[in-house]
Design a protein around this motif. Structure first.
Motif, PDB file in Angstrom:
ATOM      1  N   HIS A 112     150.446  51.393  78.341  1.00 53.88           N
ATOM      2  CA  HIS A 112     149.310  52.130  77.799  1.00 53.88           C
ATOM      3  C   HIS A 112     148.236  51.110  77.467  1.00 53.88           C
ATOM      4  CE1 HIS A 112     148.697  56.316  76.513  1.00 53.88           C
ATOM      5  NE2 HIS A 112     147.794  55.838  75.672  1.00 53.88           N
ATOM      6  N   GLN A 113     147.057  51.575  77.103  1.00 50.34           N
ATOM      7  CA  GLN A 113     146.053  50.727  76.484  1.00 50.34           C
ATOM      8  C   GLN A 113     146.025  51.049  74.995  1.00 50.34           C
ATOM      9  OE1 GLN A 113     142.207  50.173  78.416  1.00 50.34           O
ATOM     10  NE2 GLN A 113     143.018  51.042  80.302  1.00 50.34           N
ATOM     11  N   TRP A 114     146.011  49.995  74.188  1.00 55.39           N
ATOM     12  CA  TRP A 114     146.030  50.122  72.737  1.00 55.39           C
ATOM     13  C   TRP A 114     144.791  49.456  72.166  1.00 55.39           C
ATOM     14  CZ3 TRP A 114     150.540  52.332  70.477  1.00 55.39           C
ATOM     15  CH2 TRP A 114     151.603  52.528  71.367  1.00 55.39           C
ATOM     16  N   MET A 115     144.280  50.008  71.080  1.00 51.17           N
ATOM     17  CA  MET A 115     143.134  49.403  70.397  1.00 51.17           C
ATOM     18  C   MET A 115     143.642  48.547  69.240  1.00 51.17           C
ATOM     19  SD  MET A 115     139.904  48.895  70.212  1.00 51.17           S
ATOM     20  CE  MET A 115     139.185  50.166  71.263  1.00 51.17           C
ATOM     21  N   LEU A 116     143.461  47.231  69.360  1.00 51.49           N
ATOM     22  CA  LEU A 116     143.818  46.323  68.278  1.00 51.49           C
ATOM     23  C   LEU A 116     142.652  46.327  67.297  1.00 51.49           C
ATOM     24  CD1 LEU A 116     145.322  42.749  68.770  1.00 51.49           C
ATOM     25  CD2 LEU A 116     143.726  43.296  66.952  1.00 51.49           C
ATOM     26  N   ASP A 117     142.872  46.918  66.128  1.00 48.56           N
ATOM     27  CA  ASP A 117     141.749  47.198  65.231  1.00 48.56           C
ATOM     28  C   ASP A 117     141.768  46.454  63.908  1.00 48.56           C
ATOM     29  OD1 ASP A 117     143.770  48.577  63.893  1.00 48.56           O
ATOM     30  OD2 ASP A 117     143.171  50.509  64.722  1.00 48.56           O
ATOM     31  N   SER A 118     142.824  45.705  63.616  1.00 45.49           N
ATOM     32  CA  SER A 118     142.822  44.995  62.337  1.00 45.49           C
ATOM     33  C   SER A 118     143.878  43.902  62.313  1.00 45.49           C
ATOM     34  CB  SER A 118     143.060  45.967  61.169  1.00 45.49           C
ATOM     35  OG  SER A 118     144.323  46.610  61.290  1.00 45.49           O
ATOM     36  N   LEU A 119     143.619  42.906  61.481  1.00 44.05           N
ATOM     37  CA  LEU A 119     144.569  41.847  61.177  1.00 44.05           C
ATOM     38  C   LEU A 119     144.947  42.005  59.714  1.00 44.05           C
ATOM     39  CD1 LEU A 119     146.037  39.122  61.627  1.00 44.05           C
ATOM     40  CD2 LEU A 119     143.856  37.973  61.190  1.00 44.05           C
ATOM     41  N   TYR A 120     146.208  42.255  59.445  1.00 46.65           N
ATOM     42  CA  TYR A 120     146.645  42.500  58.074  1.00 46.65           C
ATOM     43  C   TYR A 120     146.239  41.351  57.154  1.00 46.65           C
ATOM     44  CZ  TYR A 120     149.642  46.447  59.490  1.00 46.65           C
ATOM     45  OH  TYR A 120     150.128  47.648  59.958  1.00 46.65           O
ATOM     46  N   GLY A 121     145.688  41.708  55.999  1.00 47.49           N
ATOM     47  CA  GLY A 121     145.315  40.711  55.007  1.00 47.49           C
ATOM     48  C   GLY A 121     144.000  40.021  55.280  1.00 47.49           C
ATOM     49  N   LYS A 171     139.638  40.515  56.382  1.00 47.48           N
ATOM     50  CA  LYS A 171     138.481  41.383  56.533  1.00 47.48           C
ATOM     51  C   LYS A 171     137.749  41.106  57.848  1.00 47.48           C
ATOM     52  CE  LYS A 171     137.688  41.942  51.558  1.00 47.48           C
ATOM     53  NZ  LYS A 171     136.716  41.778  50.436  1.00 47.48           N
ATOM     54  N   GLU A 172     138.330  40.255  58.667  1.00 53.27           N
ATOM     55  CA  GLU A 172     137.731  39.881  59.948  1.00 53.27           C
ATOM     56  C   GLU A 172     137.581  41.119  60.847  1.00 53.27           C
ATOM     57  OE1 GLU A 172     138.976  37.244  63.910  1.00 53.27           O
ATOM     58  OE2 GLU A 172     140.111  37.072  62.040  1.00 53.27           O
ATOM     59  N   PHE A 173     136.393  41.239  61.493  1.00 50.97           N
ATOM     60  CA  PHE A 173     136.166  42.345  62.421  1.00 50.97           C
ATOM     61  C   PHE A 173     136.981  42.106  63.684  1.00 50.97           C
ATOM     62  CE2 PHE A 173     133.922  43.960  66.193  1.00 50.97           C
ATOM     63  CZ  PHE A 173     133.922  45.323  65.904  1.00 50.97           C
ATOM     64  N   VAL A 174     137.827  43.068  64.020  1.00 51.81           N
ATOM     65  CA  VAL A 174     138.630  42.976  65.233  1.00 51.81           C
ATOM     66  C   VAL A 174     138.543  44.309  65.963  1.00 51.81           C
ATOM     67  CG1 VAL A 174     140.890  42.481  66.231  1.00 51.81           C
ATOM     68  CG2 VAL A 174     140.256  41.432  64.055  1.00 51.81           C
ATOM     69  N   GLN A 175     138.244  44.265  67.249  1.00 61.53           N
ATOM     70  CA  GLN A 175     138.251  45.479  68.060  1.00 61.53           C
ATOM     71  C   GLN A 175     138.554  45.068  69.504  1.00 61.53           C
ATOM     72  OE1 GLN A 175     134.741  48.161  69.136  1.00 61.53           O
ATOM     73  NE2 GLN A 175     135.609  49.271  67.407  1.00 61.53           N
TER      74      GLN A 175
END
Length: 255
Positions: A39-48, A50-54
């Motif tokens: 599938h394609q997945w959206m990587l949307d956050s890094l735990y801990g 506040k860095e913008f990830v998309q």
């Protein structure tokens, strides 16, 4: 009370402590079958953080794994990695461990225990992956600062707040996918955008408005863009109307 908080903190650390293979202790809630992962997945956050990830993460039917991004210096963060069961490998070295949180979300855990959250996004499409691969050389070459040397129409503009741009204007295509414009002799940008590369075009976004700049030529030192954005101060003559409809060239040199 202080002692109780200390004990709770130590318990929390213990729950996230590393096991023998140096991966934090997690367990999958849904079996990690190939059918589930491809599938394609959206990587949307890094735990801990506040860095913008998309980013886009994908698993292929032939056991390949990749991580793509419009918002990094290279669009190919991870390319041609392999996966087996709940492990992702880079040339035989463990890169990520995979765990399912539910039927629509997974986490990727690095060997140094960074935890990335991913949400189910699109069906796996090879064409989507190939588009990133094909345009990556353009993205890497475009990164950086460019100075407007001349334009078929002076002044030029970019909506919404960069209405009169003259030679000497700086176009800053930042590796993180943002695009800033600094008018001639100014250290203050007139506007900031996000941008993506699509084929031979730059798709520029300002809030919910999407604009395009054509890439006529791009080399190490020279850039020619095609724009259809004409300053209102240029008037509405036949020439200006044609420029708005058919576009005109901007000539830039790398700073």
């Amino acid at each position: 009370m202080k002692t109780t908080k200390t004990i709770l903190f130590l318990i929390a650390i213990g729950l996230l402590s590393c096991n023998s293979d140096k991966t934090a202790s997690y367990e999958s809630k849904v079996p990690l079958t190939k059918e589930f992962l491809v599938h394609q997945w959206m990587l949307d956050s890094l735990y801990g953080s506040k860095e913008f990830v998309q980013d886009i993460v994908y698993f292929t039917p032939n056991d390949k794994f990749g991580r793509l991004s419009h918002y990094s210096e290279s669009q190919l963060i991870d390319s041609s990695l392999t996966f087996k069961d709940n492990k992702v490998f880079d040339n035989g070295q463990l890169k990520y461990s995979i765990f399912s949180l539910d039927s629509n979300s997974i986490i990727l855990v690095t060997t140094d225990n960074k935890v990335f959250h991913c949400s189910r996004w699109n069906e796996y499409e090879q064409e989507d992956i190939e588009r990133f691969i094909k345009t990556n050389p353009t993205k890497k070459l475009l990164n950086g600062n460019w100075v407007l040397d001349s334009s078929d129409i002076i002044p030029t503009r970019m909506p919404s707040f960069c209405n009169d741009l003259y030679p000497g204007t700086k176009f800053a295509f930042n590796p993180n996918g943002t695009f800033d414009i600094y008018p001639k002799d100014s250290t203050n940008k007139c506007n900031g955008y996000s941008y993506r590369i699509w084929e031979n075009e730059i798709s520029v976004t300002e809030y919910d408005m999407i604009m395009t700049l054509g890439i006529v030529k791009l080399s190490k030192d020279k850039l020619i863009l095609k724009s259809s954005y004409v300053s209102n101060n240029n008037g509405w003559s036949e020439k200006m109307m044609k420029a708005r409809q058919e576009g005109y060239n901007l000539y830039l040199t790398r700073q």
